[in-house]
Design a protein around this motif. Structure first.
Motif, PDB file in Angstrom:
ATOM      1  N   MET A  77       0.822  -1.210   0.000  1.00 47.33           N
ATOM      2  CA  MET A  77       0.000   0.000   0.000  1.00 47.33           C
ATOM      3  C   MET A  77       0.864   1.272   0.000  1.00 47.33           C
ATOM      4  SD  MET A  77      -3.066  -0.837  -0.368  1.00 47.33           S
ATOM      5  CE  MET A  77      -3.842   0.757  -0.054  1.00 47.33           C
ATOM      6  N   MET A  78       1.961   1.239   0.741  1.00 48.30           N
ATOM      7  CA  MET A  78       2.862   2.404   0.774  1.00 48.30           C
ATOM      8  C   MET A  78       3.486   2.632  -0.599  1.00 48.30           C
ATOM      9  SD  MET A  78       4.800   2.190   4.458  1.00 48.30           S
ATOM     10  CE  MET A  78       5.902   3.536   4.072  1.00 48.30           C
ATOM     11  N   PHE A  79       3.867   1.529  -1.270  1.00 47.14           N
ATOM     12  CA  PHE A  79       4.455   1.661  -2.605  1.00 47.14           C
ATOM     13  C   PHE A  79       3.445   2.260  -3.593  1.00 47.14           C
ATOM     14  CE2 PHE A  79       4.486  -0.312  -6.839  1.00 47.14           C
ATOM     15  CZ  PHE A  79       5.546   0.400  -7.377  1.00 47.14           C
ATOM     16  N   ILE A  80       2.211   1.735  -3.606  1.00 46.31           N
ATOM     17  CA  ILE A  80       1.187   2.220  -4.542  1.00 46.31           C
ATOM     18  C   ILE A  80       0.876   3.699  -4.283  1.00 46.31           C
ATOM     19  CG2 ILE A  80      -1.253   2.006  -5.236  1.00 46.31           C
ATOM     20  CD1 ILE A  80       0.537  -0.214  -6.382  1.00 46.31           C
ATOM     21  N   GLY A  81       0.798   4.079  -3.000  1.00 53.53           N
ATOM     22  CA  GLY A  81       0.540   5.481  -2.657  1.00 53.53           C
ATOM     23  C   GLY A  81       1.672   6.397  -3.092  1.00 53.53           C
ATOM     24  N   ASP A  82       2.906   5.950  -2.865  1.00 51.89           N
ATOM     25  CA  ASP A  82       4.070   6.771  -3.227  1.00 51.89           C
ATOM     26  C   ASP A  82       4.284   6.824  -4.735  1.00 51.89           C
ATOM     27  OD1 ASP A  82       4.476   7.302  -0.609  1.00 51.89           O
ATOM     28  OD2 ASP A  82       6.173   5.939  -0.322  1.00 51.89           O
ATOM     29  N   LEU A  83       3.849   5.795  -5.458  1.00 48.96           N
ATOM     30  CA  LEU A  83       3.983   5.770  -6.921  1.00 48.96           C
ATOM     31  C   LEU A  83       3.335   7.015  -7.523  1.00 48.96           C
ATOM     32  CD1 LEU A  83       4.611   4.242  -9.632  1.00 48.96           C
ATOM     33  CD2 LEU A  83       2.351   3.215  -9.417  1.00 48.96           C
ATOM     34  N   GLU A  84       2.086   7.275  -7.122  1.00 50.64           N
ATOM     35  CA  GLU A  84       1.363   8.435  -7.654  1.00 50.64           C
ATOM     36  C   GLU A  84       2.032   9.744  -7.227  1.00 50.64           C
ATOM     37  OE1 GLU A  84      -3.192  10.119  -7.878  1.00 50.64           O
ATOM     38  OE2 GLU A  84      -2.823   8.004  -7.482  1.00 50.64           O
ATOM     39  N   LYS A  85       2.445   9.817  -5.967  1.00 46.40           N
ATOM     40  CA  LYS A  85       3.058  11.057  -5.464  1.00 46.40           C
ATOM     41  C   LYS A  85       4.360  11.382  -6.199  1.00 46.40           C
ATOM     42  CE  LYS A  85       1.315  10.369  -0.770  1.00 46.40           C
ATOM     43  NZ  LYS A  85       1.714   9.796   0.515  1.00 46.40           N
ATOM     44  N   VAL A  86       5.226  10.364  -6.360  1.00 51.52           N
ATOM     45  CA  VAL A  86       6.547  10.600  -6.959  1.00 51.52           C
ATOM     46  C   VAL A  86       6.425  10.919  -8.451  1.00 51.52           C
ATOM     47  CG1 VAL A  86       8.790   9.548  -7.504  1.00 51.52           C
ATOM     48  CG2 VAL A  86       7.793   9.239  -5.239  1.00 51.52           C
ATOM     49  N   VAL A  87       5.583  10.171  -9.159  1.00 47.39           N
ATOM     50  CA  VAL A  87       5.398  10.438 -10.594  1.00 47.39           C
ATOM     51  C   VAL A  87       4.806  11.836 -10.789  1.00 47.39           C
ATOM     52  CG1 VAL A  87       4.147   9.752 -12.689  1.00 47.39           C
ATOM     53  CG2 VAL A  87       5.213   8.009 -11.263  1.00 47.39           C
ATOM     54  N   SER A  88       3.812  12.204  -9.979  1.00 49.13           N
ATOM     55  CA  SER A  88       3.191  13.539 -10.076  1.00 49.13           C
ATOM     56  C   SER A  88       4.208  14.634  -9.770  1.00 49.13           C
ATOM     57  CB  SER A  88       2.010  13.654  -9.116  1.00 49.13           C
ATOM     58  OG  SER A  88       0.988  12.756  -9.478  1.00 49.13           O
ATOM     59  N   LEU A  89       5.058  14.400  -8.772  1.00 51.75           N
ATOM     60  CA  LEU A  89       6.094  15.378  -8.415  1.00 51.75           C
ATOM     61  C   LEU A  89       7.068  15.587  -9.574  1.00 51.75           C
ATOM     62  CD1 LEU A  89       7.582  17.153  -6.280  1.00 51.75           C
ATOM     63  CD2 LEU A  89       8.814  15.072  -5.588  1.00 51.75           C
ATOM     64  N   LEU A  90       7.534  14.483 -10.170  1.00 50.19           N
ATOM     65  CA  LEU A  90       8.460  14.576 -11.305  1.00 50.19           C
ATOM     66  C   LEU A  90       7.844  15.340 -12.475  1.00 50.19           C
ATOM     67  CD1 LEU A  90      10.273  11.125 -11.526  1.00 50.19           C
ATOM     68  CD2 LEU A  90      11.379  13.358 -11.606  1.00 50.19           C
ATOM     69  N   LEU A  91       6.585  15.040 -12.778  1.00 48.70           N
ATOM     70  CA  LEU A  91       5.902  15.705 -13.891  1.00 48.70           C
ATOM     71  C   LEU A  91       5.739  17.198 -13.621  1.00 48.70           C
ATOM     72  CD1 LEU A  91       3.118  13.054 -14.637  1.00 48.70           C
ATOM     73  CD2 LEU A  91       5.096  13.578 -16.075  1.00 48.70           C
ATOM     74  N   CYS A  92       5.364  17.524 -12.390  1.00 49.33           N
ATOM     75  CA  CYS A  92       5.163  18.917 -11.998  1.00 49.33           C
ATOM     76  C   CYS A  92       6.471  19.709 -12.103  1.00 49.33           C
ATOM     77  CB  CYS A  92       4.613  18.971 -10.577  1.00 49.33           C
ATOM     78  SG  CYS A  92       4.348  20.634  -9.973  1.00 49.33           S
ATOM     79  N   LEU A  93       7.569  19.125 -11.595  1.00 46.23           N
ATOM     80  CA  LEU A  93       8.867  19.796 -11.640  1.00 46.23           C
ATOM     81  C   LEU A  93       9.361  19.962 -13.074  1.00 46.23           C
ATOM     82  CD1 LEU A  93      10.639  18.102  -8.587  1.00 46.23           C
ATOM     83  CD2 LEU A  93       9.995  20.519  -8.775  1.00 46.23           C
ATOM     84  N   SER A  94       9.164  18.939 -13.912  1.00 46.79           N
ATOM     85  CA  SER A  94       9.578  19.017 -15.324  1.00 46.79           C
ATOM     86  C   SER A  94       8.840  20.143 -16.032  1.00 46.79           C
ATOM     87  CB  SER A  94       9.299  17.696 -16.043  1.00 46.79           C
ATOM     88  OG  SER A  94      10.100  16.674 -15.515  1.00 46.79           O
ATOM     89  N   SER A  95       7.546  20.249 -15.741  1.00 50.80           N
ATOM     90  CA  SER A  95       6.708  21.285 -16.353  1.00 50.80           C
ATOM     91  C   SER A  95       7.169  22.681 -15.921  1.00 50.80           C
ATOM     92  CB  SER A  95       5.251  21.045 -15.959  1.00 50.80           C
ATOM     93  OG  SER A  95       4.464  22.141 -16.263  1.00 50.80           O
ATOM     94  N   ARG A  96       7.416  22.849 -14.612  1.00 54.76           N
ATOM     95  CA  ARG A  96       7.850  24.156 -14.095  1.00 54.76           C
ATOM     96  C   ARG A  96       9.239  24.520 -14.629  1.00 54.76           C
ATOM     97  NH1 ARG A  96       7.089  23.651  -7.790  1.00 54.76           N
ATOM     98  NH2 ARG A  96       8.008  25.722  -7.788  1.00 54.76           N
ATOM     99  N   LEU A  97      10.113  23.522 -14.719  1.00 50.90           N
ATOM    100  CA  LEU A  97      11.467  23.759 -15.235  1.00 50.90           C
ATOM    101  C   LEU A  97      11.410  24.176 -16.710  1.00 50.90           C
ATOM    102  CD1 LEU A  97      14.382  23.645 -14.229  1.00 50.90           C
ATOM    103  CD2 LEU A  97      14.476  21.255 -14.930  1.00 50.90           C
ATOM    104  N   ASP A 132      16.576  15.575  -6.950  1.00 48.84           N
ATOM    105  CA  ASP A 132      16.108  14.899  -5.731  1.00 48.84           C
ATOM    106  C   ASP A 132      14.923  13.981  -6.041  1.00 48.84           C
ATOM    107  OD1 ASP A 132      18.019  16.295  -4.356  1.00 48.84           O
ATOM    108  OD2 ASP A 132      16.644  17.815  -3.561  1.00 48.84           O
ATOM    109  N   ALA A 133      14.022  14.466  -6.916  1.00 48.37           N
ATOM    110  CA  ALA A 133      12.842  13.672  -7.290  1.00 48.37           C
ATOM    111  C   ALA A 133      13.254  12.425  -8.082  1.00 48.37           C
ATOM    112  CB  ALA A 133      11.864  14.518  -8.110  1.00 48.37           C
TER     113      ALA A 133
END
Length: 200
Positions: A77-97, A132-133
């Protein structure tokens, strides 16, 4: 924009638009609205697929809860929850960059020194955050291998493939959704800029 509305706007505004650029702008607006309509429809399809994927995730969760030990289920459950968080974080940072890099590319001799400094600092900060992401994503990939190893003890070959397919689909849908949101935002901004440039 319908052809009737476009013709009506042409009639009303063509005298007041300098250089008679109005027909070109209205044509561009019609093209942008058409593109937005396609993107909205694509987004609805992706959201529908995401709902199906979430339903599949709930079925997998119930199965893993039944088959695995409590601590193994918690790890899943921790892995599945973190999967969405980490992928969303990477996408958000790439977009802002990307947005900061575009702003930096538009800099010239007339750009304010303070603005240049601010953009350079934001670029440096976002680049570090992206690194870091990426580390988080590598850690997540290692955890995925551990979770797969746990599930392999309990699931059939087909069930394990279903789980791996679920993880891939969940990730690709997150990416697709983010890309569509970015495109919709971009085209809406272009459309608003054109609308504001037309005299009332």
């Amino acid at each position: 924009m319908t052809s009737h509305l476009r013709d009506s706007l042409l009639t009303d505004w063509k005298l007041s638009e300098p250089g008679n650029m109005l027909p070109v702008k209205l044509e561009l607006m019609a093209g942008l609205q058409s593109r937005l309509q396609v993107l909205w429809e694509e987004r609805e399809l992706v959201l529908s697929e995401a709902r199906e994927c979430a339903k599949r995730g709930e079925e997998l969760e119930a199965m893993v809860r039944d088959l695995c030990k409590p601590n193994e289920f918690e790890r899943y459950m921790m892995f599945i929850g973190d999967l969405e968080k980490v992928v969303s974080l990477l996408l958000c940072l790439s977009s802002r960059l990307a947005r900061v890099q575009n702003a930096m590319n538009r800099m010239d001799g007339s750009t304010d020194a303070e603005e240049k400094r601010s953009l350079n600092e934001r670029h440096k900060l976002l680049s570090q955050q992206q690194e870091d992401a990426k580390d988080l994503k590598e850690n997540l990939d290692r955890r995925e291998r551990v979770v797969s190893g746990i599930l392999a003890k309990y699931l059939t070959e087909q069930q394990l493939q279903d789980y791996q397919h679920f993880v891939q689909v969940k990730t690709s849908l997150l990416i697709e959704q983010k890309n569509l949101e970015e495109q919709i935002k971009f085209f809406k901004e272009q459309l608003e800029n054109l609308e504001q440039s037309i005299p009332v």
